[in-house]
Write a protein that holds these residues in place. Structure first.
Motif, PDB file in Angstrom:
ATOM      1  N   ASN A   4       0.823  -1.215   0.000  1.00  0.00           N
ATOM      2  CA  ASN A   4       0.000   0.000   0.000  1.00  0.00           C
ATOM      3  C   ASN A   4       0.852   1.257   0.000  1.00  0.00           C
ATOM      4  N   ILE A   5       1.803   1.319   0.932  1.00  0.00           N
ATOM      5  CA  ILE A   5       2.638   2.518   1.048  1.00  0.00           C
ATOM      6  C   ILE A   5       3.502   2.693  -0.204  1.00  0.00           C
ATOM      7  N   SER A   6       3.973   1.590  -0.761  1.00  0.00           N
ATOM      8  CA  SER A   6       4.773   1.653  -1.976  1.00  0.00           C
ATOM      9  C   SER A   6       3.984   2.297  -3.114  1.00  0.00           C
ATOM     10  N   MET A   7       2.704   1.920  -3.251  1.00  0.00           N
ATOM     11  CA  MET A   7       1.855   2.498  -4.298  1.00  0.00           C
ATOM     12  C   MET A   7       1.513   3.959  -3.988  1.00  0.00           C
ATOM     13  N   LEU A   8       1.344   4.273  -2.688  1.00  0.00           N
ATOM     14  CA  LEU A   8       1.101   5.661  -2.275  1.00  0.00           C
ATOM     15  C   LEU A   8       2.261   6.554  -2.715  1.00  0.00           C
ATOM     16  N   ILE A   9       3.474   6.106  -2.492  1.00  0.00           N
ATOM     17  CA  ILE A   9       4.652   6.900  -2.843  1.00  0.00           C
ATOM     18  C   ILE A   9       4.738   7.114  -4.353  1.00  0.00           C
ATOM     19  N   LYS A  10       4.390   6.088  -5.116  1.00  0.00           N
ATOM     20  CA  LYS A  10       4.396   6.257  -6.577  1.00  0.00           C
ATOM     21  C   LYS A  10       3.338   7.269  -7.014  1.00  0.00           C
ATOM     22  N   ALA A  11       2.187   7.271  -6.321  1.00  0.00           N
ATOM     23  CA  ALA A  11       1.158   8.262  -6.626  1.00  0.00           C
ATOM     24  C   ALA A  11       1.646   9.674  -6.272  1.00  0.00           C
ATOM     25  N   CYS A  12       2.349   9.791  -5.148  1.00  0.00           N
ATOM     26  CA  CYS A  12       2.927  11.088  -4.766  1.00  0.00           C
ATOM     27  C   CYS A  12       3.901  11.588  -5.833  1.00  0.00           C
ATOM     28  N   ASN A  13       4.715  10.698  -6.331  1.00  0.00           N
ATOM     29  CA  ASN A  13       5.676  11.074  -7.367  1.00  0.00           C
ATOM     30  C   ASN A  13       4.976  11.520  -8.647  1.00  0.00           C
ATOM     31  N   HIS A  14       3.871  10.836  -8.992  1.00  0.00           N
ATOM     32  CA  HIS A  14       3.107  11.215 -10.180  1.00  0.00           C
ATOM     33  C   HIS A  14       2.521  12.617 -10.027  1.00  0.00           C
ATOM     34  N   LEU A  15       2.079  12.930  -8.826  1.00  0.00           N
ATOM     35  CA  LEU A  15       1.429  14.217  -8.579  1.00  0.00           C
ATOM     36  C   LEU A  15       2.417  15.326  -8.212  1.00  0.00           C
ATOM     37  N   GLY A  16       3.649  14.943  -7.909  1.00  0.00           N
ATOM     38  CA  GLY A  16       4.627  15.924  -7.470  1.00  0.00           C
ATOM     39  C   GLY A  16       4.441  16.363  -6.031  1.00  0.00           C
ATOM     40  N   TYR A  17       3.811  15.487  -5.201  1.00  0.00           N
ATOM     41  CA  TYR A  17       3.603  15.797  -3.790  1.00  0.00           C
ATOM     42  C   TYR A  17       4.842  15.379  -2.991  1.00  0.00           C
ATOM     43  N   GLU A  18       5.195  16.188  -2.006  1.00  0.00           N
ATOM     44  CA  GLU A  18       6.301  15.876  -1.110  1.00  0.00           C
ATOM     45  C   GLU A  18       5.853  14.831  -0.089  1.00  0.00           C
ATOM     46  N   TYR A  19       6.741  13.942   0.271  1.00  0.00           N
ATOM     47  CA  TYR A  19       6.421  12.962   1.312  1.00  0.00           C
ATOM     48  C   TYR A  19       7.671  12.695   2.146  1.00  0.00           C
ATOM     49  N   GLU A  20       7.431  12.223   3.369  1.00  0.00           N
ATOM     50  CA  GLU A  20       8.536  11.890   4.263  1.00  0.00           C
ATOM     51  C   GLU A  20       8.230  10.576   4.962  1.00  0.00           C
ATOM     52  N   ILE A  21       9.160   9.654   4.923  1.00  0.00           N
ATOM     53  CA  ILE A  21       9.021   8.370   5.608  1.00  0.00           C
ATOM     54  C   ILE A  21       9.553   8.532   7.023  1.00  0.00           C
ATOM     55  N   LEU A  22       8.706   8.233   8.022  1.00  0.00           N
ATOM     56  CA  LEU A  22       9.035   8.562   9.410  1.00  0.00           C
ATOM     57  C   LEU A  22       9.397   7.359  10.272  1.00  0.00           C
ATOM     58  N   HIS A  23       9.399   6.164   9.682  1.00  0.00           N
ATOM     59  CA  HIS A  23       9.729   4.981  10.469  1.00  0.00           C
ATOM     60  C   HIS A  23      10.558   4.039   9.626  1.00  0.00           C
ATOM     61  N   GLU A  24      11.438   3.312  10.277  1.00  0.00           N
ATOM     62  CA  GLU A  24      12.352   2.427   9.551  1.00  0.00           C
ATOM     63  C   GLU A  24      11.634   1.332   8.774  1.00  0.00           C
ATOM     64  N   SER A  25      10.413   0.970   9.191  1.00  0.00           N
ATOM     65  CA  SER A  25       9.635  -0.032   8.449  1.00  0.00           C
ATOM     66  C   SER A  25       9.179   0.498   7.101  1.00  0.00           C
ATOM     67  N   GLY A  26       9.139   1.826   6.966  1.00  0.00           N
ATOM     68  CA  GLY A  26       8.636   2.459   5.751  1.00  0.00           C
ATOM     69  C   GLY A  26       7.143   2.658   5.751  1.00  0.00           C
ATOM     70  N   ASN A  27       6.458   2.215   6.804  1.00  0.00           N
ATOM     71  CA  ASN A  27       4.998   2.191   6.791  1.00  0.00           C
ATOM     72  C   ASN A  27       4.333   3.333   7.557  1.00  0.00           C
ATOM     73  N   LEU A  28       5.101   4.367   7.859  1.00  0.00           N
ATOM     74  CA  LEU A  28       4.562   5.592   8.447  1.00  0.00           C
ATOM     75  C   LEU A  28       5.042   6.752   7.575  1.00  0.00           C
ATOM     76  N   VAL A  29       4.097   7.364   6.859  1.00  0.00           N
ATOM     77  CA  VAL A  29       4.458   8.368   5.863  1.00  0.00           C
ATOM     78  C   VAL A  29       3.583   9.602   6.029  1.00  0.00           C
ATOM     79  N   VAL A  30       4.197  10.775   5.986  1.00  0.00           N
ATOM     80  CA  VAL A  30       3.450  12.019   5.951  1.00  0.00           C
ATOM     81  C   VAL A  30       3.580  12.599   4.545  1.00  0.00           C
ATOM     82  N   VAL A  31       2.433  12.968   3.968  1.00  0.00           N
ATOM     83  CA  VAL A  31       2.399  13.557   2.630  1.00  0.00           C
ATOM     84  C   VAL A  31       2.087  15.041   2.777  1.00  0.00           C
TER      85      VAL A  31
END
Length: 277
Positions: A4-31
């Protein structure tokens, strides 16, 4: 990082939205976009309220809320007689034998037993006789098992012809896929996509998609369920049944069998909705 998060990040890249990964698991993201920020955690998106998410997780509550609005299997919950003393005032049956009596009085065989809050087919049993009911209850109430739940539910058994997952965003149908078991082998988990060789198959039939949309509308007319995956069964009489609603649907099987495009588009729509509201 989950799918899920992997696809979210690709959507962010498509839209040009900034995101930050906040946990080492990669599963906590602020957009972040245009001075706003929203948090995505594991499989959840910041759209459903906490009370609606709770309603979806609790199968007995969900049944009680929606049973007068949509076709849904009869469901009844049973609190573990040996639960924490804090909840003793809710206990109605003194042991599993009494629970089995109640189930036999209210349901025909076969009957489905499952944990009240569960996913991925864990602790779901098809029972054809009383001994299987008692054995299933013992497994659900087993505190030493990570699949434990203090509430077991019995559910009307449906003769399922086909089963589907329908993804809805703000009440609009995004896509439907069949949980196809054609050529698959049952390996102990009743959940169809956990059968060996099962596949997610996109449904393209326009008439069928319109039927799904129409069948599901009472949900959105009676509850602000903004982001959801609905599990829908078609029985052997071609009648639809709502099995459950997922407020944080996972996309592993959809991506595995159908590719990334539909899920990236789902997250693109989700992000546009969140940041434009």
């Amino acid at each position: 990082m989950n799918q899920n998060i992997s696809m979210l990040i690709k959507a962010c890249n498509h839209l040009g939205y900034e995101y930050e990964i906040l946990h080492e698991s990669g599963n906590l993201v602020v957009v972040k976009n245009q001075g706003k920020s929203h948090v995505f955690v594991n499989w959840a998106a910041p759209l459903n309220s906490s009370s609606v998410a709770h309603l979806c997780r609790d199968k007995e509550y969900f049944y009680q809320y929606f049973k007068s609005h949509i076709n849904i299997p009869k469901t009844k919950g049973y609190l573990n007689p040996n639960c924490n003393q804090l909840y003793s005032s809710y206990v109605k049956d003194s042991n599993v034998e009494e629970i089995a009596n109640n189930i036999e009085q209210n349901f025909n065989y076969p009957v489905v037993l499952k944990k009240n809050r569960g996913s991925k087919g864990r602790n779901v049993f098809k029972c054809n006789e009383r001994s299987q009911i008692i054995n299933s209850l013992d497994k659900i109430y087993d505190l030493s098992n990570y699949k434990y739940d203090y509430i077991a539910i019995s559910q009307e058994y449906i003769q399922i012809q086909k089963e589907f997952r329908a993804l809805f965003l703000e009440g609009d149908l995004h896509c439907v896929y069949e949980k196809s078991i054609t050529g698959a082998k049952f390996v102990g988990n009743l959940s169809r996509l956990h059968w060996e060789g099962a596949k997610a198959k996109i449904v393209l039939d326009i008439d069928f998609l319109e039927q799904i949309q129409y069948f599901c509308q009472p949900i959105f007319q009676n509850c602000e369920l903004r982001y959801t995956g609905l599990d829908i069964a078609l029985d052997t009489n071609n009648k639809f049944w709502l099995i459950e609603a997922n407020s944080a649907p996972g996309f592993d099987y959809l991506v595995r069998d159908c590719g990334e495009e539909l899920v990236i588009e789902w997250y693109r729509k989700t992000l546009l909705l969140i940041f434009c509201q």
